[in-house]
Design a protein around this motif. Sequence first.
Motif, PDB file in Angstrom:
ATOM      1  N   GLN A 292       0.717  -1.129   0.162  1.00 32.24           N
ATOM      2  CA  GLN A 292      -0.058  -0.125  -0.378  1.00 32.24           C
ATOM      3  C   GLN A 292       1.334   1.332  -0.083  1.00 32.24           C
ATOM      4  O   GLN A 292       0.136   2.326  -0.557  1.00 32.24           O
ATOM      5  N   ALA A 293       1.854   1.395   0.577  1.00 25.06           N
ATOM      6  CA  ALA A 293       3.085   2.504   0.508  1.00 25.06           C
ATOM      7  C   ALA A 293       3.474   2.395  -0.667  1.00 25.06           C
ATOM      8  O   ALA A 293       3.536   3.204  -0.618  1.00 25.06           O
ATOM      9  N   GLU A 294       4.111   1.238  -1.486  1.00 27.28           N
ATOM     10  CA  GLU A 294       4.578   1.882  -2.554  1.00 27.28           C
ATOM     11  C   GLU A 294       3.513   2.044  -3.749  1.00 27.28           C
ATOM     12  O   GLU A 294       3.336   2.965  -3.840  1.00 27.28           O
ATOM     13  N   ILE A 295       1.764   1.304  -3.598  1.00 28.12           N
ATOM     14  CA  ILE A 295       1.043   1.897  -4.491  1.00 28.12           C
ATOM     15  C   ILE A 295       0.214   4.096  -3.880  1.00 28.12           C
ATOM     16  O   ILE A 295       0.926   4.913  -5.237  1.00 28.12           O
ATOM     17  N   ASP A 296       0.757   3.615  -2.925  1.00 30.95           N
ATOM     18  CA  ASP A 296       0.771   5.389  -2.830  1.00 30.95           C
ATOM     19  C   ASP A 296       2.075   6.057  -3.454  1.00 30.95           C
ATOM     20  O   ASP A 296       1.862   7.631  -3.609  1.00 30.95           O
ATOM     21  N   ARG A 297       2.825   5.386  -3.169  1.00 28.63           N
ATOM     22  CA  ARG A 297       3.938   6.325  -3.334  1.00 28.63           C
ATOM     23  C   ARG A 297       4.156   6.532  -5.538  1.00 28.63           C
ATOM     24  O   ARG A 297       4.141   7.712  -5.596  1.00 28.63           O
ATOM     25  N   SER A 298       3.662   5.374  -5.694  1.00 25.87           N
ATOM     26  CA  SER A 298       3.712   5.570  -7.438  1.00 25.87           C
ATOM     27  C   SER A 298       2.251   6.446  -7.948  1.00 25.87           C
ATOM     28  O   SER A 298       2.488   7.352  -8.374  1.00 25.87           O
ATOM     29  N   LYS A 299       1.213   6.567  -7.003  1.00 25.31           N
ATOM     30  CA  LYS A 299       0.470   7.378  -7.490  1.00 25.31           C
ATOM     31  C   LYS A 299       0.165   9.049  -6.929  1.00 25.31           C
ATOM     32  O   LYS A 299       0.565  10.157  -7.478  1.00 25.31           O
ATOM     33  N   ALA A 300       1.389   8.983  -5.954  1.00 26.24           N
ATOM     34  CA  ALA A 300       1.954  10.549  -5.818  1.00 26.24           C
ATOM     35  C   ALA A 300       3.298  10.899  -6.801  1.00 26.24           C
ATOM     36  O   ALA A 300       3.269  11.881  -7.229  1.00 26.24           O
ATOM     37  N   ALA A 301       3.573   9.482  -7.175  1.00 29.38           N
ATOM     38  CA  ALA A 301       4.820   9.948  -8.621  1.00 29.38           C
ATOM     39  C   ALA A 301       3.125  10.515  -9.564  1.00 29.38           C
ATOM     40  O   ALA A 301       4.335  11.461 -10.748  1.00 29.38           O
TER      41      ALA A 301
ATOM     42  N   ALA B 131       0.744  12.038  -9.386  1.00 27.67           N
ATOM     43  CA  ALA B 131       0.345  13.419  -9.634  1.00 27.67           C
ATOM     44  C   ALA B 131       1.373  14.796 -10.065  1.00 27.67           C
ATOM     45  O   ALA B 131       0.682  15.068 -10.435  1.00 27.67           O
ATOM     46  N   ALA B 132       2.539  14.352  -9.027  1.00 27.72           N
ATOM     47  CA  ALA B 132       3.694  15.222  -9.398  1.00 27.72           C
ATOM     48  C   ALA B 132       4.080  14.904 -11.644  1.00 27.72           C
ATOM     49  O   ALA B 132       3.854  16.731 -11.826  1.00 27.72           O
ATOM     50  N   LYS B 133       3.451  14.026 -11.940  1.00 27.78           N
ATOM     51  CA  LYS B 133       4.757  13.625 -13.278  1.00 27.78           C
ATOM     52  C   LYS B 133       3.310  15.213 -14.354  1.00 27.78           C
ATOM     53  O   LYS B 133       2.886  15.382 -14.377  1.00 27.78           O
ATOM     54  N   ASN B 134       1.548  14.444 -13.700  1.00 26.69           N
ATOM     55  CA  ASN B 134       0.398  15.735 -14.499  1.00 26.69           C
ATOM     56  C   ASN B 134       0.547  16.537 -13.967  1.00 26.69           C
ATOM     57  O   ASN B 134      -0.178  17.585 -14.225  1.00 26.69           O
ATOM     58  N   ALA B 135       0.597  16.995 -12.778  1.00 25.99           N
ATOM     59  CA  ALA B 135       0.749  18.854 -12.412  1.00 25.99           C
ATOM     60  C   ALA B 135       2.571  18.974 -13.006  1.00 25.99           C
ATOM     61  O   ALA B 135       1.985  20.397 -14.155  1.00 25.99           O
ATOM     62  N   LYS B 136       3.328  18.234 -13.571  1.00 31.76           N
ATOM     63  CA  LYS B 136       4.367  18.991 -14.569  1.00 31.76           C
ATOM     64  C   LYS B 136       3.811  19.292 -15.710  1.00 31.76           C
ATOM     65  O   LYS B 136       3.898  20.325 -16.803  1.00 31.76           O
ATOM     66  N   LYS B 137       3.646  18.431 -15.826  1.00 32.44           N
ATOM     67  CA  LYS B 137       2.180  18.457 -17.395  1.00 32.44           C
ATOM     68  C   LYS B 137       1.404  19.551 -18.217  1.00 32.44           C
ATOM     69  O   LYS B 137       1.168  20.104 -18.755  1.00 32.44           O
ATOM     70  N   SER B 138       0.727  19.413 -16.789  1.00 33.81           N
ATOM     71  CA  SER B 138      -0.391  21.216 -16.658  1.00 33.81           C
ATOM     72  C   SER B 138       0.395  22.221 -16.912  1.00 33.81           C
ATOM     73  O   SER B 138      -0.553  23.162 -17.843  1.00 33.81           O
ATOM     74  N   ALA B 139       1.807  22.055 -16.602  1.00 31.00           N
ATOM     75  CA  ALA B 139       2.189  23.425 -16.320  1.00 31.00           C
ATOM     76  C   ALA B 139       2.478  23.881 -17.443  1.00 31.00           C
ATOM     77  O   ALA B 139       2.637  24.487 -17.972  1.00 31.00           O
ATOM     78  N   ALA B 140       3.079  22.383 -18.648  1.00 29.51           N
ATOM     79  CA  ALA B 140       3.696  22.984 -19.752  1.00 29.51           C
ATOM     80  C   ALA B 140       2.776  23.301 -20.079  1.00 29.51           C
ATOM     81  O   ALA B 140       2.894  23.467 -21.116  1.00 29.51           O
ATOM     82  N   ASP B 141       1.660  22.212 -20.283  1.00 27.58           N
ATOM     83  CA  ASP B 141       0.627  22.911 -21.392  1.00 27.58           C
ATOM     84  C   ASP B 141       0.057  24.000 -21.086  1.00 27.58           C
ATOM     85  O   ASP B 141       0.345  24.718 -22.423  1.00 27.58           O
TER      86      ASP B 141
END
Length: 68
Positions: A40-49, A51-61
């Motif tokens: 579950q901790a690894e799932i949470d870490r993956s979800k955070a990664a 979210a961070a990638k989506n935020a960077k993509k949204s900022a670039a867009d």
Amino acid sequence: MTFEDLEPRSARGAGVTALGREDLDLYSVEELNERMDALQAEIDRSKAAIAAKNAKKSAADALFNFGG
């Protein structure tokens, strides 16, 4: 240089594949609960990664979207 530097790296996802092949009958209930907590901790870490990638993509867009 250490011996670890000379060993080939495992393929992406190899750890997850290995986890899926383990015989869970060998684990106690307590060990299975610990395993689930770790997964579950690894799932949470993956979800955070993600979210961070989506935020960077949204900022670039937003930066490169000039009203088109």
